[in-house]
Scaffold this motif. Structure first.
Motif, PDB file in Angstrom:
ATOM      1  N   PRO A   1       9.366 -40.612 -21.529  1.00  0.00           N
ATOM      2  CA  PRO A   1       9.633 -40.941 -22.938  1.00  0.00           C
ATOM      3  C   PRO A   1       8.646 -40.301 -23.915  1.00  0.00           C
ATOM      4  CG  PRO A   1       9.913 -42.886 -21.576  1.00  0.00           C
ATOM      5  CD  PRO A   1       9.361 -41.817 -20.673  1.00  0.00           C
ATOM      6  N   ALA A   2       7.385 -40.161 -23.496  1.00  0.00           N
ATOM      7  CA  ALA A   2       6.373 -39.597 -24.397  1.00  0.00           C
ATOM      8  C   ALA A   2       6.628 -38.125 -24.704  1.00  0.00           C
ATOM      9  CB  ALA A   2       4.981 -39.763 -23.791  1.00  0.00           C
ATOM     10  N   PHE A   3       7.441 -37.453 -23.868  1.00  0.00           N
ATOM     11  CA  PHE A   3       7.743 -36.035 -24.077  1.00  0.00           C
ATOM     12  C   PHE A   3       8.920 -35.841 -25.036  1.00  0.00           C
ATOM     13  CE2 PHE A   3       6.158 -34.303 -19.690  1.00  0.00           C
ATOM     14  CZ  PHE A   3       4.974 -34.997 -19.842  1.00  0.00           C
ATOM     15  N   ARG A   4       9.707 -36.893 -25.261  1.00  0.00           N
ATOM     16  CA  ARG A   4      10.978 -36.750 -25.974  1.00  0.00           C
ATOM     17  C   ARG A   4      10.822 -36.996 -27.474  1.00  0.00           C
ATOM     18  NH1 ARG A   4      13.948 -41.329 -22.485  1.00  0.00           N
ATOM     19  NH2 ARG A   4      13.061 -40.816 -20.438  1.00  0.00           N
ATOM     20  N   GLU A   5      11.639 -36.269 -28.243  1.00  0.00           N
ATOM     21  CA  GLU A   5      11.720 -36.490 -29.693  1.00  0.00           C
ATOM     22  C   GLU A   5      10.338 -36.489 -30.341  1.00  0.00           C
ATOM     23  OE1 GLU A   5      14.462 -36.371 -31.178  1.00  0.00           O
ATOM     24  OE2 GLU A   5      15.847 -36.619 -29.509  1.00  0.00           O
ATOM     25  N   VAL A   6       9.559 -35.460 -30.034  1.00  0.00           N
ATOM     26  CA  VAL A   6       8.221 -35.343 -30.609  1.00  0.00           C
ATOM     27  C   VAL A   6       8.338 -34.684 -31.980  1.00  0.00           C
ATOM     28  CG1 VAL A   6       5.902 -34.402 -30.319  1.00  0.00           C
ATOM     29  CG2 VAL A   6       7.204 -35.173 -28.313  1.00  0.00           C
ATOM     30  N   SER A   7       7.828 -35.356 -32.996  1.00  0.00           N
ATOM     31  CA  SER A   7       7.935 -34.861 -34.370  1.00  0.00           C
ATOM     32  C   SER A   7       6.684 -34.099 -34.774  1.00  0.00           C
ATOM     33  CB  SER A   7       8.153 -36.026 -35.338  1.00  0.00           C
ATOM     34  OG  SER A   7       9.380 -36.670 -35.074  1.00  0.00           O
ATOM     35  N   PHE A   8       6.902 -33.004 -35.489  1.00  0.00           N
ATOM     36  CA  PHE A   8       5.808 -32.211 -36.037  1.00  0.00           C
ATOM     37  C   PHE A   8       5.935 -32.213 -37.553  1.00  0.00           C
ATOM     38  CE2 PHE A   8       6.459 -30.617 -31.771  1.00  0.00           C
ATOM     39  CZ  PHE A   8       5.166 -30.501 -31.284  1.00  0.00           C
ATOM     40  N   SER A   9       4.887 -32.631 -38.229  1.00  0.00           N
ATOM     41  CA  SER A   9       4.881 -32.662 -39.689  1.00  0.00           C
ATOM     42  C   SER A   9       4.255 -31.381 -40.218  1.00  0.00           C
ATOM     43  CB  SER A   9       4.090 -33.870 -40.195  1.00  0.00           C
ATOM     44  OG  SER A   9       4.670 -35.068 -39.737  1.00  0.00           O
ATOM     45  N   ASP A  10       5.013 -30.648 -40.992  1.00  0.00           N
ATOM     46  CA  ASP A  10       4.512 -29.437 -41.641  1.00  0.00           C
ATOM     47  C   ASP A  10       4.077 -29.824 -43.049  1.00  0.00           C
ATOM     48  OD1 ASP A  10       4.203 -27.032 -43.032  1.00  0.00           O
ATOM     49  OD2 ASP A  10       5.625 -26.000 -41.728  1.00  0.00           O
ATOM     50  N   ILE A  11       2.777 -29.982 -43.226  1.00  0.00           N
ATOM     51  CA  ILE A  11       2.249 -30.448 -44.507  1.00  0.00           C
ATOM     52  C   ILE A  11       2.498 -29.423 -45.605  1.00  0.00           C
ATOM     53  CG2 ILE A  11       0.153 -31.199 -45.712  1.00  0.00           C
ATOM     54  CD1 ILE A  11      -0.935 -32.066 -42.993  1.00  0.00           C
ATOM     55  N   THR A  12       2.388 -28.137 -45.244  1.00  0.00           N
ATOM     56  CA  THR A  12       2.548 -27.076 -46.234  1.00  0.00           C
ATOM     57  C   THR A  12       3.951 -27.063 -46.819  1.00  0.00           C
ATOM     58  OG1 THR A  12       0.912 -25.731 -45.066  1.00  0.00           O
ATOM     59  CG2 THR A  12       2.341 -24.601 -46.648  1.00  0.00           C
ATOM     60  N   LEU A  13       4.961 -27.144 -45.947  1.00  0.00           N
ATOM     61  CA  LEU A  13       6.351 -27.079 -46.396  1.00  0.00           C
ATOM     62  C   LEU A  13       6.937 -28.459 -46.676  1.00  0.00           C
ATOM     63  CD1 LEU A  13       7.763 -24.333 -43.987  1.00  0.00           C
ATOM     64  CD2 LEU A  13       6.977 -24.066 -46.351  1.00  0.00           C
ATOM     65  N   GLY A  14       6.210 -29.507 -46.283  1.00  0.00           N
ATOM     66  CA  GLY A  14       6.717 -30.853 -46.501  1.00  0.00           C
ATOM     67  C   GLY A  14       7.933 -31.163 -45.665  1.00  0.00           C
ATOM     68  N   GLU A  15       7.908 -30.750 -44.391  1.00  0.00           N
ATOM     69  CA  GLU A  15       9.051 -30.943 -43.507  1.00  0.00           C
ATOM     70  C   GLU A  15       8.628 -31.632 -42.220  1.00  0.00           C
ATOM     71  OE1 GLU A  15      11.840 -27.070 -44.663  1.00  0.00           O
ATOM     72  OE2 GLU A  15      10.694 -27.090 -42.795  1.00  0.00           O
ATOM     73  N   ILE A  16       9.605 -32.277 -41.592  1.00  0.00           N
ATOM     74  CA  ILE A  16       9.431 -32.840 -40.261  1.00  0.00           C
ATOM     75  C   ILE A  16      10.342 -32.071 -39.310  1.00  0.00           C
ATOM     76  CG2 ILE A  16       9.863 -34.837 -38.778  1.00  0.00           C
ATOM     77  CD1 ILE A  16       7.456 -35.291 -40.394  1.00  0.00           C
ATOM     78  N   HIS A  17       9.779 -31.545 -38.233  1.00  0.00           N
ATOM     79  CA  HIS A  17      10.563 -30.891 -37.185  1.00  0.00           C
ATOM     80  C   HIS A  17      10.451 -31.738 -35.926  1.00  0.00           C
ATOM     81  CE1 HIS A  17      11.153 -26.944 -39.251  1.00  0.00           C
ATOM     82  NE2 HIS A  17      10.086 -27.363 -39.901  1.00  0.00           N
ATOM     83  N   ARG A  18      11.568 -31.986 -35.292  1.00  0.00           N
ATOM     84  CA  ARG A  18      11.563 -32.827 -34.099  1.00  0.00           C
ATOM     85  C   ARG A  18      12.016 -32.015 -32.892  1.00  0.00           C
ATOM     86  NH1 ARG A  18      14.231 -38.296 -35.008  1.00  0.00           N
ATOM     87  NH2 ARG A  18      12.157 -38.749 -35.805  1.00  0.00           N
ATOM     88  N   ALA A  19      11.131 -31.885 -31.907  1.00  0.00           N
ATOM     89  CA  ALA A  19      11.446 -31.172 -30.672  1.00  0.00           C
ATOM     90  C   ALA A  19      12.212 -32.098 -29.735  1.00  0.00           C
ATOM     91  CB  ALA A  19      10.164 -30.692 -30.002  1.00  0.00           C
ATOM     92  N   ASP A  20      13.243 -31.578 -29.085  1.00  0.00           N
ATOM     93  CA  ASP A  20      13.971 -32.388 -28.103  1.00  0.00           C
ATOM     94  C   ASP A  20      13.018 -32.881 -27.026  1.00  0.00           C
ATOM     95  OD1 ASP A  20      16.421 -32.126 -29.346  1.00  0.00           O
ATOM     96  OD2 ASP A  20      16.991 -30.347 -28.212  1.00  0.00           O
ATOM     97  N   VAL A  21      12.256 -31.942 -26.454  1.00  0.00           N
ATOM     98  CA  VAL A  21      11.210 -32.276 -25.478  1.00  0.00           C
ATOM     99  C   VAL A  21      10.014 -31.381 -25.764  1.00  0.00           C
ATOM    100  CG1 VAL A  21      10.522 -32.089 -23.044  1.00  0.00           C
ATOM    101  CG2 VAL A  21      12.723 -33.122 -23.641  1.00  0.00           C
ATOM    102  N   HIS A  22       8.837 -31.975 -25.828  1.00  0.00           N
ATOM    103  CA  HIS A  22       7.597 -31.209 -25.999  1.00  0.00           C
ATOM    104  C   HIS A  22       6.629 -31.677 -24.929  1.00  0.00           C
ATOM    105  CE1 HIS A  22       4.744 -28.680 -28.139  1.00  0.00           C
ATOM    106  NE2 HIS A  22       3.848 -29.634 -27.973  1.00  0.00           N
ATOM    107  N   THR A  23       6.199 -30.763 -24.060  1.00  0.00           N
ATOM    108  CA  THR A  23       5.393 -31.122 -22.898  1.00  0.00           C
ATOM    109  C   THR A  23       3.904 -31.009 -23.205  1.00  0.00           C
ATOM    110  OG1 THR A  23       5.282 -28.872 -22.000  1.00  0.00           O
ATOM    111  CG2 THR A  23       7.239 -30.185 -21.461  1.00  0.00           C
TER     112      THR A  23
END
Length: 218
Positions: A41-63
């Motif tokens: 579960p900790a690998f799934r739906e990992v969100s990355f916040s891009d402060i510069t662009l003001g966006e959230i990107h969510r990876a399906d799986v991030h190891t």
């Protein structure tokens, strides 16, 4: 290595004012869910916040090793492909090949990296054959089957395959990151290309689904 130095991993809800750039999140299929369930579960739906662009990107799986897996159930445009590959430096595409039209695994290939084949190019046909590079450069290539004396003693592998894709999604041939095709079952196929004078030759490298997952889940 994370996607960008200006990003941070955010397992919570995004802050107010930050817009979402979530890929493949809404309307997920059972195929998506089955793949994600193979990872902790900790690998799934990992969100990355891009402060510069003001966006959230969510990876399906991030190891933990920094590899991102994106499970793609439908075609995407070239712009979107380039955008995701630029955002995730260590990205692997997992494609639902059961939805491909006219896609068939054909014949076992010899080792495409065998030095004995350095002087030859694979032909771009459904029938397994090759041409000599010098003949191609002279403009008079002669097609050689694998019954030809020059080729018939080459060992055939159990992991490399030719394939046919009658209606290809050509954008995938422009991907810079690895592509793995899931046709269902125990085996999956990485789409690779052999560099050739007569044009790059696409082929498949077969592996088990289990061995692929175990690279990231130990």
């Amino acid at each position: 290595m994370e996607p960008d130095s200006s990003l941070f991993i955010d397992h919570k809800q995004p802050s107010k004012g930050i817009k979402r750039a979530l890929n493949n999140y809404h309307g997920e299929t059972e195929w998506h869910r089955n793949w994600k369930a193979a990872f902790p579960p900790a690998f799934r739906e990992v969100s990355f916040s891009d402060i510069t662009l003001g966006e959230i990107h969510r990876a399906d799986v991030h190891t933990p090793c920094g590899t991102t897996l994106e499970f793609q159930n439908s075609p995407i445009c070239l712009e979107e492909l380039k955008s995701r590959e630029a955002f995730y430096p260590k990205l692997i595409w997992i494609l639902n090949g059961k939805k491909f039209k006219g896609f068939r695994v054909l014949k076992n290939l010899p080792d495409v990296n065998d030095p004995a084949l350095d002087a030859y190019d694979f032909c771009h046909t459904d029938h397994l054959s090759m041409i000599r590079k010098p003949d191609f450069l002279r403009g008079s290539p002669r097609v050689l089957s694998f019954h030809h004396p020059e080729l018939r003693k080459l060992p055939i592998t159990s992991c490399y395959y030719s394939f046919c894709w009658k209606h290809p999604h050509r954008v995938w041939y422009q991907a810079k990151n690895p592509i793995v095709v899931d046709l269902g079952g125990h085996f999956i196929y990485q789409l690779k290309q052999r560099r050739q004078l007569s044009g790059d030759y696409p082929y498949l490298h077969m592996m088990t689904r289990k061995s692929f997952i175990e690279q990231y889940v130990r």
